[in-house]
Design an enzyme around this catalytic site. Structure first.
Site, PDB file in Angstrom:
ATOM      1  N   GLY A 203      17.466   5.680  24.338  1.00 27.86           N
ATOM      2  CA  GLY A 203      16.309   6.055  24.617  1.00 27.86           C
ATOM      3  C   GLY A 203      16.207   6.390  22.463  1.00 27.86           C
ATOM      4  O   GLY A 203      16.956   5.660  21.965  1.00 27.86           O
ATOM      5  N   SER A 204      14.249   6.204  22.630  1.00 22.05           N
ATOM      6  CA  SER A 204      14.591   5.866  21.363  1.00 22.05           C
ATOM      7  C   SER A 204      13.898   7.602  20.768  1.00 22.05           C
ATOM      8  O   SER A 204      14.302   8.518  21.707  1.00 22.05           O
ATOM      9  CB  SER A 204      12.644   5.215  20.670  1.00 22.05           C
ATOM     10  OG  SER A 204      13.118   4.339  20.562  1.00 22.05           O
TER      11      SER A 204
ATOM     12  N   HIS B 294      16.066   8.548  18.304  1.00 19.39           N
ATOM     13  CA  HIS B 294      17.585   8.587  17.590  1.00 19.39           C
ATOM     14  C   HIS B 294      17.424   8.031  16.638  1.00 19.39           C
ATOM     15  O   HIS B 294      18.813   7.548  15.647  1.00 19.39           O
ATOM     16  CB  HIS B 294      18.453   8.498  18.650  1.00 19.39           C
ATOM     17  CG  HIS B 294      18.523   9.237  19.942  1.00 19.39           C
ATOM     18  ND1 HIS B 294      18.568  10.433  20.381  1.00 19.39           N
ATOM     19  CD2 HIS B 294      18.427   8.489  21.187  1.00 19.39           C
ATOM     20  CE1 HIS B 294      18.121  10.911  20.866  1.00 19.39           C
ATOM     21  NE2 HIS B 294      17.854   9.671  21.826  1.00 19.39           N
TER      22      HIS B 294
ATOM     23  N   LYS C 252      26.074   4.547  25.682  1.00 14.72           N
ATOM     24  CA  LYS C 252      25.914   6.077  25.253  1.00 14.72           C
ATOM     25  C   LYS C 252      25.758   6.537  27.635  1.00 14.72           C
ATOM     26  O   LYS C 252      25.369   5.844  27.869  1.00 14.72           O
ATOM     27  CB  LYS C 252      25.133   6.702  24.839  1.00 14.72           C
ATOM     28  CG  LYS C 252      25.323   6.351  23.486  1.00 14.72           C
ATOM     29  CD  LYS C 252      24.200   6.783  22.346  1.00 14.72           C
ATOM     30  CE  LYS C 252      22.492   6.820  22.693  1.00 14.72           C
ATOM     31  NZ  LYS C 252      21.669   5.699  23.147  1.00 14.72           N
TER      32      LYS C 252
ATOM     33  N   ASP D 259      21.879   5.342  30.671  1.00 15.37           N
ATOM     34  CA  ASP D 259      21.855   4.747  30.080  1.00 15.37           C
ATOM     35  C   ASP D 259      22.634   3.491  30.938  1.00 15.37           C
ATOM     36  O   ASP D 259      22.540   2.222  30.644  1.00 15.37           O
ATOM     37  CB  ASP D 259      22.722   4.528  29.405  1.00 15.37           C
ATOM     38  CG  ASP D 259      21.412   5.497  28.122  1.00 15.37           C
ATOM     39  OD1 ASP D 259      20.919   6.750  28.941  1.00 15.37           O
ATOM     40  OD2 ASP D 259      21.000   5.110  26.805  1.00 15.37           O
TER      41      ASP D 259
ATOM     42  N   HIS E 264      18.595  14.560  23.006  1.00 15.70           N
ATOM     43  CA  HIS E 264      17.517  14.100  24.026  1.00 15.70           C
ATOM     44  C   HIS E 264      16.492  15.510  24.447  1.00 15.70           C
ATOM     45  O   HIS E 264      16.228  16.256  25.261  1.00 15.70           O
ATOM     46  CB  HIS E 264      18.072  14.082  25.559  1.00 15.70           C
ATOM     47  CG  HIS E 264      18.671  12.552  25.150  1.00 15.70           C
ATOM     48  ND1 HIS E 264      20.208  12.741  25.288  1.00 15.70           N
ATOM     49  CD2 HIS E 264      17.861  11.207  24.733  1.00 15.70           C
ATOM     50  CE1 HIS E 264      20.224  11.857  25.312  1.00 15.70           C
ATOM     51  NE2 HIS E 264      18.755  10.504  25.231  1.00 15.70           N
TER      52      HIS E 264
END
Ligand code: ADP
Ligand code: ADP
Ligand code: MG
Ligand code: MG
Ligand code: MG
Ligand code: MG
Lengths: 207, 332, 332, 207
Positions: free
Chosen positions: B53-54, B56, B104, B109, B218
């Site tokens: 995911g974006s 991070h 991850k 994911d 998250h």
């Protein structure tokens, strides 16, 4: 179920997750990362477009397209799960029309795929807790000669019931499991979207 | 919500466009959402792909470049990328020597990368997956989705990246990545919740005198909530959690990452590092390398994670090897 | 106040101790509060010293190292260092070739560095001062203390540092530092106020839908308060402010810094950079180098500054020259 | 003024800035960077220690030591300004005792130094706006034969008055000048600490 009904189902899901996008997001924010509403909305908006643009030759083609679109648009946990579920269902319905019992078998295959991919058992506080009772109810009604709308309504009611039952559970799969005991006391967002999926089928079939 | 953005819907694309403008040595496909080195796959080198995911940043896009990743595939904010993206990234990274996927450990994911790996396999590509699962706040049992992947991702991507750069074969690169993960443990504490553009408000409410202990990256709540205490006490608990899970003997050598979550200033991270260093010294563990800064963030969350990686044979040299990426750079 | 700290009074010392632990190639004197390169002054090289209040990390301590500063003297949070500290830093930096002091234009900094320069002069040391005053939010008139020194400090320290490293003489290093300052303009916007450990609460209250426009880097309020608007509009005003003050012709080349204030995540900074890049392109200005990240911060303030420096003859090569510091590193 | 009184003055300032540390910090937060209280407290705490530990041979030695300590402990704008001011005053008082008029001349020299270093004029909204009227009042009373305590009290009152008069001003020096019109409507923190300095002298002299 015919091709048009399959499309109507996808459209009804699209409308439902659009409407409940925020609620799903909030449920997910409480015990996950808050994106479930956006994920479902993005995925089904694309699926609605995709099945609208195609000229399907079977009920299954609509569902397979939906699944493929979900897989390639959603990401996250729900993308592969719902995507593979719809694809598994689609594979079973190769004709222009499907009897209600065939639809039931397709839904069973979908559930099987969710279970296989995600490894969740009943009571793990996932979409399986709404999906499994819904499929059960559907096949029960269909098996005793019920019509699609009757089976779908039973399934939707059972999914709602299953959703409610996730509240006291402690999550053992997905992000919510990271919270340990703090996941107790919240509805599972994926179970909530599964309830929407079956309610949408009932609506589409009843219309 | 107070952010520099145009609309919540365009946040990611706009940020990626800016990233692309800032880094002409990378190639950013805004359509397929894949970031690669501008010169493409390196002949003879095993490819390295990561994504997730974006939100991070600099992870993972900021770690594409010489000595580290060949391609990254950023998903929506906090949402794993879709299989198509991953496959696209594999295609860009694969010079024929095979590709290592660094994933991850999150349900989404794992599933999306698995599907991608299958698709890539069907194209005749060799793919190995390295799962990162370092976060000891999560029990690694069948009653959870397993430990999360957090701060150790930096170490895995750097060290496996260096192994690939020096010419290690596919299985070797994957093996060292797995060894780094196995040698690493992390724990995080948040002082504030983060706000995703689409939600528009913090993921949870945290009173002015409380912290979330054992958070992920998250924006999810942690394992428990506690009163804010002096840094020395918080850090001591964090280090205990990390070392209880994977004890280090006196005399051991470690690489330590003190990682900011996005909203915590560098001076606090150094303060935390000072506490970690003192605690490890007490235990006879010597820190041979360290990284203090924002590497694996959670949007604007204030907080930090501590990662301790036992510096096994070869890790330090690979850590020291030249790297040139937007987020990590030395020797080049 | 939510920070990783032990007590407000020990914040700075604890953070510096952590910095020292993290960077064994630097030498940190916690008593005199001076950070130097561990190997001391470089024979034959002009020394470079900077300092200022703490709370702007990585500035200045994080820019000590090869290719940049020889010594830094961090004052209390947002308080310029005292002359003794500066003199100590000059002593550490001076190899006999003289020392350049890089001073941000604040009344306190200017006075303390002036006193230090006098003291150093009395010791027979040659000292040149470069004043950084790039912030166009402040009018440069007798009705103010003059423009503040902000984001351009990064450019001055890097470019003058490279000039010193290549062997330029004292006056030459100072001259190029002054040229960089003269070629640079900055403007900053804050989304939140920062909290100093001693105050324990934000320096000003900002409603959820307002931003402070034209802020400095010390938590002070800005020139005016505005409603939060889309990033494209905010950035457009910022770029206008910068380029109205020092216009660039079409065809000009620029180095651009989009600098985070400490609490703003990297993805937002990239988003801002994307807007800046588009606006400069519209004006025919080409960005030849850029830096996007946290360089000159204001503790945990959310916000960013934009610095545009015309890339005059020689700047780009000196920017590209190798540098190895905690906060900026490439080529080494 | 004798050596003990000089020391008592420094102690009284130390006590005052300790007590009013927060208020000075808040005044500075409004139009500056919020550190003025901490700066004054740190500086004068060190000065109290320093003048307590020494065996001064003149009144001036106490003040010079105070100034030197401020310069090397405070930083910021106020460190050099107050530090140089005390040093300038100390230079003028080389004996064990100083007449009130001599003290007045020393204070004038201190003010001169603040003006020279900072370049501020009356009305620029700085410590000069309290310092200048205080020195005026002090020398006026001293010049007409007033005692130290009388002169100091007049100075303190004038400083208070000068402080109050900074409120409507727009700052033209120091950090507050960055705020432009927004500096109007606030007291200047340095003027506030100057008022404390003179009030402390009145207290010490009156005791
Ligand atoms: N292993 C699993 N098996 C079945 N369902 C799962 C599993 N993991 C997660 N889910 C479902 O996915 C939902 C979350 O979906 P979503 O928020 O879209 O993805 P993510 O968790 O990646 O952010 C959960 O509420 C849960 O119902
Ligand atoms: N040029 C100047 N001349 C006289 N006094 C000044 C000048 N600049 C600032 N001051 C005084 O210093 C005060 C601020 O001191 P302080 O907060 O300790 O330092 P800084 O401004 O460096 O944070 C101001 O309120 C003002 O009275
Ligand atoms: Mg989610
Ligand atoms: Mg997600
Ligand atoms: Mg200050
Ligand atoms: Mg101040």
């Amino acid at each position: 179920m015919d091709i048009e009904l399959a499309r109507a189902w996808v459209r009804a899901i699209g409308a439902a997750v659009e409407r409940d996008r925020e609620r799903l997001g909030e449920l997910d924010a409480a015990i996950g990362d808050g994106d479930h509403g956006a994920n479902m909305q993005r995925g089904f908006a694309a699926a609605v477009d995709a099945v609208g643009a195609m000229s399907p030759e079977s009920v299954g083609a609509v569902l397979t397209k939906t699944g493929t679109t979900l897989v390639s648009k959603v990401g996250g946990a729900s993308g592969p799960l719902y995507g593979s579920a719809f694809r598994a269902a689609g594979k079973r319905l190769a004709a222009e029309r499907a009897e209600t019992e065939e639809v039931g078998a397709a839904l069973s295959a979908a559930l099987e795929e969710v279970r296989r991919l995600g490894g969740a058992q009943a009571g793990d506080k996932t979409m399986v807790d709404a999906f499994a009772p819904a499929v059960d109810a559907f096949t029960r009604v269909a098996g005793s000669g019920g019509r699609l709308d009757e089976a779908a309504r039973a399934a939707a009611d059972a999914a709602d019931e299953g959703l409610r039952a996730t509240e006291p559970l402690q999550a053992r799969k997905g992000r919510a499991s990271y919270l340990g005991e703090r996941s107790v006391g919240h509805l599972d967002p994926g179970a909530a979207s599964t309830a929407l999926v079956f309610r949408a089928l009932a609506e589409a079939a009843g219309a | 919500m107070k952010k520099f953005l145009n609309t919540a819907d365009t946040y990611l694309t706009d940020a990626l466009a800016g990233f692309a403008a800032a880094h002409p040595d990378l190639s950013v496909n805004l359509e397929s959402r894949v970031v690669t080195r501008a010169r493409g796959a390196v002949p003879g080198k095993v490819g390295l792909v990561s994504g997730g995911g974006s939100g991070h940043e600099p992870l993972h896009t900021g770690f594409v470049g010489e000595g580290m990743l060949d391609a990254a595939c950023p998903g929506e904010i906090f949402t794993s990328p879709v299989p198509d993206q991953v496959v696209e990234a594999v295609r860009a990274a694969d010079s024929g020597e095979g590709t290592v996927l660094i994933v991850k450990n999150y349900t989404g994911d794992v599933m999306n990368f698995e599907m991608a790996a299958e698709l890539a396999g069907e194209e005749g590509r060799r793919v190995e997956t390295v799962l990162v699962d370092d976060d000891v706040a999560v029990e690694d049992s069948t009653f959870t989705a397993g430990r999360r992947g957090t701060g150790a991702t930096l170490l895995v991507e750097k060290i496996a990246g260096a192994a690939a750069a020096r010419g290690d074969a596919l299985e070797e690169v994957a093996a060292i990545g797995r060894r780094v993960d196995a040698a690493s443990r992390s724990f995080a504490v948040a002082l504030t919740a983060c706000t995703t553009p689409s939600a528009g408000r913090p993921g949870f409410d945290l009173p002015e005198d409380e912290v979330e202990v054992g958070v992920g990256i998250h924006g999810e709540p942690g394992r428990r909530r506690e009163k804010l205490r002096p840094a020395s006490e918080i850090v001591s608990d964090m280090v205990d959690a990390v070392l209880d899970d994977r004890p280090l003997e006196s005399g051991a050598e470690a690489i330590v990452v003190v990682n900011g979550m996005g909203g915590t200033p560098l001076s606090e991270l150094y303060l935390v590092y000072g506490e970690v260093a003192a605690l490890l010294e007490e235990r006879g563990v010597s820190i041979v390398r360290n990284a203090v800064g924002d590497y694996v963030t959670s949007l604007d969350m204030a907080g930090c994670s501590i990662t301790v990686c036992e510096a096994e044979e070869g890790f330090t040299d690979l850590w020291d090897a030249p790297v040139s990426t937007p987020g990590l750079r030395w020797g080049i």
